[in-house]
Design a protein around this motif. Structure first.
Motif, PDB file in Angstrom:
ATOM      1  N   SER A   1       0.798  -1.253  -0.017  1.00 40.52           N
ATOM      2  CA  SER A   1      -0.168  -0.141  -0.058  1.00 40.52           C
ATOM      3  C   SER A   1       0.822   1.328  -0.228  1.00 40.52           C
ATOM      4  O   SER A   1       2.020   1.237   0.165  1.00 40.52           O
ATOM      5  N   SER A   2       0.332   2.402  -0.424  1.00 38.38           N
ATOM      6  CA  SER A   2       1.041   3.491  -0.201  1.00 38.38           C
ATOM      7  C   SER A   2       1.720   3.818   1.274  1.00 38.38           C
ATOM      8  O   SER A   2       1.151   3.575   2.192  1.00 38.38           O
ATOM      9  N   SER A   3       2.715   4.354   1.397  1.00 40.51           N
ATOM     10  CA  SER A   3       3.318   4.777   2.427  1.00 40.51           C
ATOM     11  C   SER A   3       2.437   5.593   3.426  1.00 40.51           C
ATOM     12  O   SER A   3       1.816   6.380   3.190  1.00 40.51           O
ATOM     13  N   ASN A   4       2.365   4.931   4.651  1.00 39.00           N
ATOM     14  CA  ASN A   4       1.514   5.646   5.745  1.00 39.00           C
ATOM     15  C   ASN A   4       0.037   5.787   5.252  1.00 39.00           C
ATOM     16  O   ASN A   4      -0.578   6.788   5.575  1.00 39.00           O
ATOM     17  N   SER A   5      -0.303   4.868   4.518  1.00 40.79           N
ATOM     18  CA  SER A   5      -1.651   5.148   3.871  1.00 40.79           C
ATOM     19  C   SER A   5      -2.976   4.178   4.651  1.00 40.79           C
ATOM     20  O   SER A   5      -4.277   4.368   4.414  1.00 40.79           O
ATOM     21  N   PHE A   6      -2.672   3.207   5.338  1.00 43.01           N
ATOM     22  CA  PHE A   6      -3.631   2.399   5.755  1.00 43.01           C
ATOM     23  C   PHE A   6      -4.239   3.074   7.135  1.00 43.01           C
ATOM     24  O   PHE A   6      -3.784   3.928   7.733  1.00 43.01           O
ATOM     25  N   THR A   7      -5.439   2.332   7.623  1.00 47.02           N
ATOM     26  CA  THR A   7      -6.176   2.764   8.663  1.00 47.02           C
ATOM     27  C   THR A   7      -5.491   2.789  10.075  1.00 47.02           C
ATOM     28  O   THR A   7      -4.713   1.888  10.398  1.00 47.02           O
ATOM     29  N   ASP A   8      -5.352   3.837  10.593  1.00 47.17           N
ATOM     30  CA  ASP A   8      -5.050   3.553  12.084  1.00 47.17           C
ATOM     31  C   ASP A   8      -5.934   2.957  12.744  1.00 47.17           C
ATOM     32  O   ASP A   8      -7.084   3.282  13.415  1.00 47.17           O
ATOM     33  N   ILE A   9      -5.608   1.474  12.989  1.00 46.15           N
ATOM     34  CA  ILE A   9      -6.801   0.762  13.456  1.00 46.15           C
ATOM     35  C   ILE A   9      -7.230   1.037  14.880  1.00 46.15           C
ATOM     36  O   ILE A   9      -8.199   0.831  15.061  1.00 46.15           O
TER      37      ILE A   9
ATOM     38  N   ALA B   1      -7.560   3.506  16.302  1.00 49.96           N
ATOM     39  CA  ALA B   1      -8.437   4.588  16.344  1.00 49.96           C
ATOM     40  C   ALA B   1      -9.728   4.588  15.909  1.00 49.96           C
ATOM     41  O   ALA B   1     -10.453   5.365  15.739  1.00 49.96           O
ATOM     42  N   SER B   2      -9.833   3.310  15.231  1.00 47.29           N
ATOM     43  CA  SER B   2     -11.146   2.833  14.472  1.00 47.29           C
ATOM     44  C   SER B   2     -12.271   2.818  15.545  1.00 47.29           C
ATOM     45  O   SER B   2     -12.171   2.303  16.706  1.00 47.29           O
ATOM     46  N   SER B   3     -13.689   3.002  14.872  1.00 46.26           N
ATOM     47  CA  SER B   3     -14.803   2.758  15.916  1.00 46.26           C
ATOM     48  C   SER B   3     -14.908   1.360  15.999  1.00 46.26           C
ATOM     49  O   SER B   3     -14.674   0.303  15.091  1.00 46.26           O
ATOM     50  N   GLY B   4     -15.180   0.836  17.355  1.00 48.80           N
ATOM     51  CA  GLY B   4     -15.260  -0.783  17.565  1.00 48.80           C
ATOM     52  C   GLY B   4     -14.080  -1.435  17.774  1.00 48.80           C
ATOM     53  O   GLY B   4     -14.127  -2.570  17.802  1.00 48.80           O
ATOM     54  N   PHE B   5     -12.877  -0.648  17.579  1.00 48.36           N
ATOM     55  CA  PHE B   5     -11.494  -1.687  17.885  1.00 48.36           C
ATOM     56  C   PHE B   5     -11.740  -2.277  19.108  1.00 48.36           C
ATOM     57  O   PHE B   5     -11.731  -1.758  20.256  1.00 48.36           O
ATOM     58  N   SER B   6     -11.208  -3.559  18.870  1.00 48.02           N
ATOM     59  CA  SER B   6     -11.043  -4.539  20.086  1.00 48.02           C
ATOM     60  C   SER B   6      -9.837  -5.366  19.697  1.00 48.02           C
ATOM     61  O   SER B   6      -9.373  -6.028  20.688  1.00 48.02           O
TER      62      SER B   6
ATOM     63  N   GLY C   1       1.292  -2.617  17.713  1.00 47.98           N
ATOM     64  CA  GLY C   1       1.018  -1.181  17.168  1.00 47.98           C
ATOM     65  C   GLY C   1       0.186  -1.320  16.086  1.00 47.98           C
ATOM     66  O   GLY C   1       0.737  -1.912  14.996  1.00 47.98           O
ATOM     67  N   PHE C   2      -0.939  -0.446  15.880  1.00 53.26           N
ATOM     68  CA  PHE C   2      -1.676  -0.280  14.637  1.00 53.26           C
ATOM     69  C   PHE C   2      -1.757   1.269  14.108  1.00 53.26           C
ATOM     70  O   PHE C   2      -2.849   1.496  14.229  1.00 53.26           O
ATOM     71  N   ASN C   3      -0.724   1.858  14.119  1.00 53.98           N
ATOM     72  CA  ASN C   3      -0.944   3.289  13.587  1.00 53.98           C
ATOM     73  C   ASN C   3      -1.032   3.882  12.196  1.00 53.98           C
ATOM     74  O   ASN C   3      -0.836   4.998  11.994  1.00 53.98           O
ATOM     75  N   GLY C   4      -1.070   2.926  11.333  1.00 57.27           N
ATOM     76  CA  GLY C   4      -1.636   3.249   9.892  1.00 57.27           C
ATOM     77  C   GLY C   4      -0.352   3.369   8.966  1.00 57.27           C
ATOM     78  O   GLY C   4      -0.287   4.402   8.356  1.00 57.27           O
ATOM     79  N   GLU C   5       0.718   2.656   9.171  1.00 59.46           N
ATOM     80  CA  GLU C   5       1.743   2.435   8.192  1.00 59.46           C
ATOM     81  C   GLU C   5       1.322   1.705   7.054  1.00 59.46           C
ATOM     82  O   GLU C   5       0.080   1.069   6.822  1.00 59.46           O
ATOM     83  N   TYR C   6       2.232   1.647   6.167  1.00 59.39           N
ATOM     84  CA  TYR C   6       1.989   0.878   4.896  1.00 59.39           C
ATOM     85  C   TYR C   6       1.626  -0.746   5.145  1.00 59.39           C
ATOM     86  O   TYR C   6       2.270  -1.044   6.294  1.00 59.39           O
ATOM     87  N   LEU C   7       1.157  -1.248   4.433  1.00 55.70           N
ATOM     88  CA  LEU C   7       0.839  -2.761   4.464  1.00 55.70           C
ATOM     89  C   LEU C   7       1.572  -3.400   3.613  1.00 55.70           C
ATOM     90  O   LEU C   7       1.808  -3.050   2.207  1.00 55.70           O
ATOM     91  N   LEU C   8       2.146  -4.556   3.672  1.00 60.25           N
ATOM     92  CA  LEU C   8       2.987  -5.232   2.797  1.00 60.25           C
ATOM     93  C   LEU C   8       2.617  -6.835   2.835  1.00 60.25           C
ATOM     94  O   LEU C   8       2.296  -7.427   3.828  1.00 60.25           O
ATOM     95  N   VAL C   9       2.512  -7.190   1.610  1.00 55.03           N
ATOM     96  CA  VAL C   9       1.802  -8.662   1.532  1.00 55.03           C
ATOM     97  C   VAL C   9       3.066  -9.297   0.503  1.00 55.03           C
ATOM     98  O   VAL C   9       3.315  -9.004  -0.596  1.00 55.03           O
TER      99      VAL C   9
END
Length: 228
Positions: free
Chosen positions: A71-79, A81-86, A179-187
């Motif tokens: 994904s683009s650098s620092n483009s993913f969701t800050d998990i 901080a999302s609604s309903g995060f557990s 940590g889930f601060n919304g950095e890029y994802l890599l597959v």
């Protein structure tokens, strides 16, 4: 008889990548959840339309090289901080007959600084929160058949649960939080992107990857497994 399948869970769904030719647009594999978390293709990655289990899947191949999705650098969701995060859950179908134990599935950001799900010196994948905080799935996936993998991480108590082919294989508690601060994802490749065997690149196929911002229940895991 006709068996009616329950729909795949959508509550807390952050992204869904079918990894089919229908979900690919040129050098992009699209997230069809509606959240816009698309992947860019790097290297030679093909669509296998002959795979009988699915109507298409992604094939990373078996040769050395930088073949991965990012994904683009620092483009993913800050998990967190999302609604309903557990916590987080990853669901994906994989197939690899390569005996190399070090193979990458998915991670956020630079390895060991955020969460990751990958094979390392074992026959089945591990969840890693950060350096030294791992829970490895029992058994093997290196047998050249399709396996449905789910890993869940509970943010409140750091409990990790591994499922394979609809059943819980094992669980454990990691000593440090992810940590889930919304950095890029890599597959499909280690974050060093070294392009060689030591870089943990995926050697085989994947299909239907989903990412949730919560812990899936065992019944939901079964539902996902029974889709195919």
């Amino acid at each position: 008889r006709v068996r009616l399948l329950e729909a795949a869970p959508t509550t807390g769904l952050l992204a869904y990548w079918p990894f089919s030719s229908a979900s690919r647009s040129g050098s992009t594999y699209n997230d069809v959840s509606g959240n816009g978390q698309h992947f860019t293709v790097n290297g030679t990655i093909t669509d296998d339309t002959t795979e009988t289990k699915f109507s298409g899947c992604i094939d990373f191949g078996t040769a050395d090289g930088n073949h991965y999705l990012k994904s683009s650098s620092n483009s993913f969701t800050d998990i967190d901080a999302s609604s309903g995060f557990s916590g987080v859950s990853i669901s994906v179908w994989v197939r690899t007959g390569n005996s190399t134990q070090n193979q990458w599935i998915i991670s956020e950001g630079t390895v060991n600084t955020r969460w990751a799900f990958f094979n390392e010196s074992a026959n089945a994948p591990k969840w890693r929160s950060t350096t030294g905080y791992d829970i490895i799935q029992t058994g093997t996936i290196l047998d050249d058949v399709w396996h449905h993998l789910v890993v869940t991480y509970n943010d409140s108590n750091r409990l990790v649960q591994h499922y394979r082919d609809g059943s819980l294989t094992n669980s454990g508690t990691v000593g440090g939080s992810a940590g889930f601060n919304g950095e890029y994802l890599l597959v499909g490749q280690h974050s060093s992107l070294g392009g060689n065997e030591a870089s943990y690149r995926w050697r085989g196929k994947m299909a239907h990857m989903r990412l949730y911002n919560r812990v899936l229940s065992s019944s939901e895991v079964t539902t996902l497994y029974q889709q195919w």
